[in-house]
Design a protein around this motif. Structure first.
Motif, PDB file in Angstrom:
ATOM      1  N   TYR A   1       0.830  -1.201   0.000  1.00  0.00           N
ATOM      2  CA  TYR A   1       0.000   0.000   0.000  1.00  0.00           C
ATOM      3  C   TYR A   1       0.865   1.252   0.000  1.00  0.00           C
ATOM      4  O   TYR A   1       0.619   2.202  -0.762  1.00  0.00           O
ATOM      5  CB  TYR A   1      -0.915  -0.019   1.236  1.00  0.00           C
ATOM      6  N   VAL A   2       1.907   1.283   0.857  1.00  0.00           N
ATOM      7  CA  VAL A   2       2.778   2.451   0.935  1.00  0.00           C
ATOM      8  C   VAL A   2       3.536   2.643  -0.377  1.00  0.00           C
ATOM      9  O   VAL A   2       3.686   3.769  -0.874  1.00  0.00           O
ATOM     10  CB  VAL A   2       3.750   2.307   2.123  1.00  0.00           C
ATOM     11  N   TRP A   3       3.985   1.565  -0.989  1.00  0.00           N
ATOM     12  CA  TRP A   3       4.712   1.659  -2.239  1.00  0.00           C
ATOM     13  C   TRP A   3       3.834   2.252  -3.338  1.00  0.00           C
ATOM     14  O   TRP A   3       4.277   3.117  -4.097  1.00  0.00           O
ATOM     15  CB  TRP A   3       5.232   0.291  -2.632  1.00  0.00           C
TER      16      TRP A   3
ATOM     17  N   TYR B   1       1.266   4.170  -2.889  1.00  0.00           N
ATOM     18  CA  TYR B   1       0.978   5.564  -2.573  1.00  0.00           C
ATOM     19  C   TYR B   1       2.138   6.464  -2.995  1.00  0.00           C
ATOM     20  O   TYR B   1       1.951   7.520  -3.603  1.00  0.00           O
ATOM     21  CB  TYR B   1       0.716   5.717  -1.074  1.00  0.00           C
TER      22      TYR B   1
ATOM     23  N   GLN C   1       4.971  12.592   5.847  1.00  0.00           N
ATOM     24  CA  GLN C   1       4.181  11.537   5.225  1.00  0.00           C
ATOM     25  C   GLN C   1       4.892  10.186   5.291  1.00  0.00           C
ATOM     26  O   GLN C   1       4.259   9.141   5.474  1.00  0.00           O
ATOM     27  CB  GLN C   1       3.883  11.921   3.768  1.00  0.00           C
TER      28      GLN C   1
ATOM     29  N   PHE D   1       3.240   6.855   7.172  1.00  0.00           N
ATOM     30  CA  PHE D   1       3.035   5.531   6.599  1.00  0.00           C
ATOM     31  C   PHE D   1       4.089   4.525   7.068  1.00  0.00           C
ATOM     32  O   PHE D   1       3.850   3.320   7.010  1.00  0.00           O
ATOM     33  CB  PHE D   1       3.055   5.617   5.072  1.00  0.00           C
ATOM     34  N   GLY D   2       5.237   5.028   7.504  1.00  0.00           N
ATOM     35  CA  GLY D   2       6.301   4.121   7.907  1.00  0.00           C
ATOM     36  C   GLY D   2       6.074   3.500   9.271  1.00  0.00           C
ATOM     37  O   GLY D   2       6.381   2.316   9.496  1.00  0.00           O
TER      38      GLY D   2
END
Length: 819
Positions: A322-324, A326, A338, A342-343
């Motif tokens: 998901y983070v990738w 985004y 940000q 997310f991290g």
């Protein structure tokens, strides 16, 4: 009301600062209307831009009624203990200092993080908070430096995890200040109140508990978010992966208004159509799986370790994907804030993975999971067939009408939580009741089977007792003997653990993960102490908690030196036989029973169960059945033998019979060995005919003492009276008072204290019997295990009957109130 007033007086006398603070909070809250409407934050709340004096006013109000109740509960738990340990003035100083340092520390951390552009911190710099609980948790963590090592780690872990969950998931300023207050308590406690040496490394069992608590916290955090009306923490969006909530009508309307989002609109409409029960159950499914696996970790199960590792790796991979996506599709450069936003959620499952990998050796217990896979596999196939074939029969109840191929293709989606349906295309929705049941409940039923199966695999790790082990244990008992209860180790229902050289053994039974022993270890005297240590290690490996029940004072002293807690649970009554003489006024009742039996033609006859005539054994069964029926409750077991134990090897029966061969009473005697020779006997089974000779028990015990003394026996043990003890003038501890009260409550039904008073007629020597346990946190489970061991066959109906008899007979014994 009088009882409540008395307890309030005790609290004020023993913990004046705690009582004053609780009263102040509620009086100030009631006077300012804050109990209902909340405080006026602009005047008394603390924030990054507030006046400095609000650091003090913020500890006199709570945010809402739930805050008042929670803070009061924390104060009542930790406040009196802290005042007993530190004194009232020092406790007040710790409370105020941890609160003030904590709120300024939290505000400083927020101010330092604002330049990163983190949206969460931008919100916190404008938030206001009232948080007296910051001082309370700081006081609790400072107090932890004075607790024993076991409780020190547990209090810290529980409190810190709770603070982290609230700060990272709920995420308001009061949550952050509460966390910083706790950290201030740890720092101040280290420098100001630390008195105990640094604890040693945690044991296998304690490590399992700590890891299980960590995993459980990761599961409960998302549920906290679901219960919070406006979650704001950095992990709040992570809850959508663990406990997925249903979309609201406004979100669906906005999405469906754009034709480009037609597929997403259809998926979200299906998600929202789920009924409340399956939606809630399936939404919290990952959290429930984590909790079930945490229970397996607590018991050292290897399958739970693999399951927790796999699930957290899967969650980490899902969040990383998901983070990738985004970052890859972001319209503008990603700010440091940000990345942190997310991290941090990505780090949580990775941190749990690291903890699991580093503690792998503590989860070695392999349990039979074949039955689990068989049940879950069969359930999956059965439910899949029901959905596909049943759905095809009612295909017209789906919109649009479903084909057989579409039902098969849609099958994987039925086992996903509603929030994950976006990963698969939505082909149709259910429009009628039968289709709805198949559509929404197929996955819920399957995952319920999985959860129940996981718990059963965690709980079912029972030992298997081989006949050879029982024979070996009996040989040790005969060769070396032990206490008056040693023969009870040979009864059915016991399992055995042997020392590596086979010189000693521990008899035990597992009840609800408690390994409950019977008496002292049996075997060579010099090997018994090491047997306890080895047995404790064996229990830790199996995921059980050992509990040594009805042990001698010598063994109590041995285990107490290793940090075990002990409490007296019974009183053994021993009659030395060589000096025995029924002379003097104190033996009047015994002499009367002997003389009266002679006048009525009643004699005492020795038998074994195998050799006794059928006419006698039938009467014994009838007398026992009459006794049980009169009580309406099952016979007690564990250390109290019944009819089944009368036929044991070496057990002797002494029966009171008259000239007509009518049995008036029956006693059984268990041999006590020393070096292969019987040196004493223990009274076990006692029954008297209701209409028979009233002094039959005194007559039988006195007759046994005279006969066995002539045979060379050194003593008779009238066995231990459970929940009864001799008053030796010592002030009982809290747990001892609870056991005394339990004996008093059960006295009208089972008569433990009456039995203890009856045995006093024989002028015995009293020897206390103890229960020893390594972890006081296991006391509720130990109490459950002991009660189930004594009453293994009690039904719900009998339990209600027991409760009603206790209440009725206690009320009947109360004196009448004079008006």
């Amino acid at each position: 009301m009088a009882g409540a007033a008395h307890r309030a007086q005790q609290l004020i006398r023993r913990a004046p600062f705690t009582a004053a603070l609780v009263l102040t909070l509620w009086i100030v809250g009631a006077a300012t209307g804050s109990l209902v409407d909340g405080p006026v934050l602009e005047e008394v709340g603390f924030g990054l831009s507030s006046p400095l004096w609000t650091a003090l006013t913020s500890m006199l109000w709570c945010a809402n009624l739930l805050g008042y109740l929670g803070t009061t509960a924390l104060l009542l738990v930790f406040g009196p203990v802290a005042e007993r340990e530190f004194g009232s003035l020092r406790t007040a100083a710790l409370f105020v200092s941890t609160h003030v340092v904590g709120v300024f520390l939290g505000a400083g951390l927020v101010r330092l993080g604002v330049p990163t552009g983190w949206v969460w911190l931008d919100y916190l710099q404008t938030d206001l908070a009232v948080v007296p609980s910051a001082g309370v948790v700081g006081l609790a963590l400072a107090l932890s430096f004075r607790l024993p090592a076991l409780w020190r780690r547990r209090v810290r872990l529980l409190v810190v995890i709770a603070l982290l969950v609230l700060a990272l998931y709920s995420g308001y300023l009061e949550d952050v200040l509460r966390l910083s207050g706790g950290m201030a308590g740890l720092v101040i406690g280290w420098f100001a109140v630390r008195s105990r040496p640094a604890p040693s490394a945690p044991t296998h069992e304690e490590t399992r508990v700590l890891v299980a608590l960590l995993l459980a916290a990761s599961a409960l955090g998302p549920i906290v978010v679901m219960l919070s009306p406006f979650p704001n923490g950095p992990l709040s969006w992570f809850s959508d992966l663990v406990a997925v909530s249903q979309p609201d009508a406004e979100t669906i309307a906005d999405l469906c208004a754009d034709p480009e989002w037609a597929n997403e609109c259809r998926t979200m409409t299906v998600q929202a159509s789920y009924d409340r029960l399956p939606a809630m159950m399936m939404s919290v499914l990952p959290a429930l799986l984590l909790l079930a696996l945490a229970e397996g970790l607590r018991r050292g199960r290897r399958f739970a370790w693999w399951g927790a590792l796999s699930l957290n790796l899967g969650l980490a991979g899902l969040m990383g994907w998901y983070v990738w996506n985004y970052v890859r599709f972001a319209d503008q450069s990603v700010t440091p804030g940000q990345l942190m936003e997310f991290g941090i959620p990505l780090l949580l499952p990775l941190a749990i993975v690291i903890v699991l990998l580093s503690t792998r050796k503590h989860f070695p217990l392999a349990t039979g999971v074949r039955r689990f896979w068989t049940i879950t596999g069969s359930g999956f196939l059965a439910l899949s067939a029901l959905y596909v074939f049943g759905g095809y029969l009612i295909r017209d109840q789906f919109a649009p009408e479903a084909t057989f191929t579409e039902l098969v293709a849609d099958l994987p989606a039925r086992f996903l939580p509603p929030g994950y349906l976006g990963l698969l295309p939505a082909r149709f929705r259910a429009d009628d009741i039968v289709a709805t049941l198949l559509f929404e409940y197929t996955g819920m039923v399957f995952w319920l089977v999985v959860l129940i199966g996981l718990l059963q695999v965690s709980w079912r790790a029972r030992p298997v007792c081989a006949d050879s082990a029982a024979a070996q244990a009996r040989a040790l008992m005969v060769a070396h003997g032990g206490t008056s209860l040693s023969y009870m180790t040979t009864w059915r229902g016991n399992h055995y653990w042997f020392t590596p050289d086979g010189s000693a053994a521990v008899a035990y039974r597992v009840v609800a993960t408690i390994a409950l022993t019977v008496g002292d270890p049996i075997g060579a005297p010099d090997a018994r102490r090491e047997a306890v240590r080895g047995f404790a290690s064996f229990c830790a490996h199996q995921g059980w908690t050992p509990c040594l029940y009805s042990i001698s004072a010598e063994l109590r002293d041995t285990v107490a030196a290793h940090g075990w807690q002990t409490v007296q649970v019974a009183e053994d009554t021993v009659i030395p036989l060589p000096p025995l003489s029924f002379t003097g006024k104190k033996w009047q009742d015994v002499r009367t029973a002997l003389n009266k039996a002679t006048k009525e033609g009643i004699t005492a006859e020795w038998w074994t169960w195998r050799d006794a005539p059928l006419a006698l054994t039938d009467q014994i069964r009838s007398i026992s059945s009459e006794w049980v029926a009169d009580k309406g409750l099952p016979e007690m077991g564990f250390t109290l033998g019944g009819l089944d134990e009368l036929s044991g090897d070496g057990v002797r029966l002494l029966i009171a019979v008259d000239a007509d061969r009518t049995v008036h009473g029956i006693t059984s005697w268990l041999p006590v060995y020393v070096d292969g020779t019987v040196t004493g006997w223990t009274l076990d089974f006692m029954r008297r005919r209701a209409s028979g000779f009233r002094g039959s028990m005194e007559f039988l015990i006195a007759s046994a003492a005279l006969t066995l003394r002539e045979e060379g026996a050194e003593f008779l043990s009238l066995s231990g009276a459970p929940l009864a003890r001799l008053d030796r003038g010592e002030r009982p501890r809290a747990l001892q008072r609870v056991l005394d009260l339990t004996g008093q409550v059960l006295e009208p039904v089972y008569g433990f204290r009456s039995l203890f008073a009856f045995k006093a007629k024989f002028q015995p020597v009293y020897r206390p019997m103890f229960m020893a346990y390594p972890d006081s946190a296991a006391l509720p489970r130990i109490a459950n295990a002991v009660s189930r061991a004594y009453l293994p066959g009690m039904s719900a109906r009998q339990g209600l009957r027991l409760a009603s008899k206790v209440i009725i007979r206690r009320d009947a014994r109360k004196p009448a109130v004079r008006h």
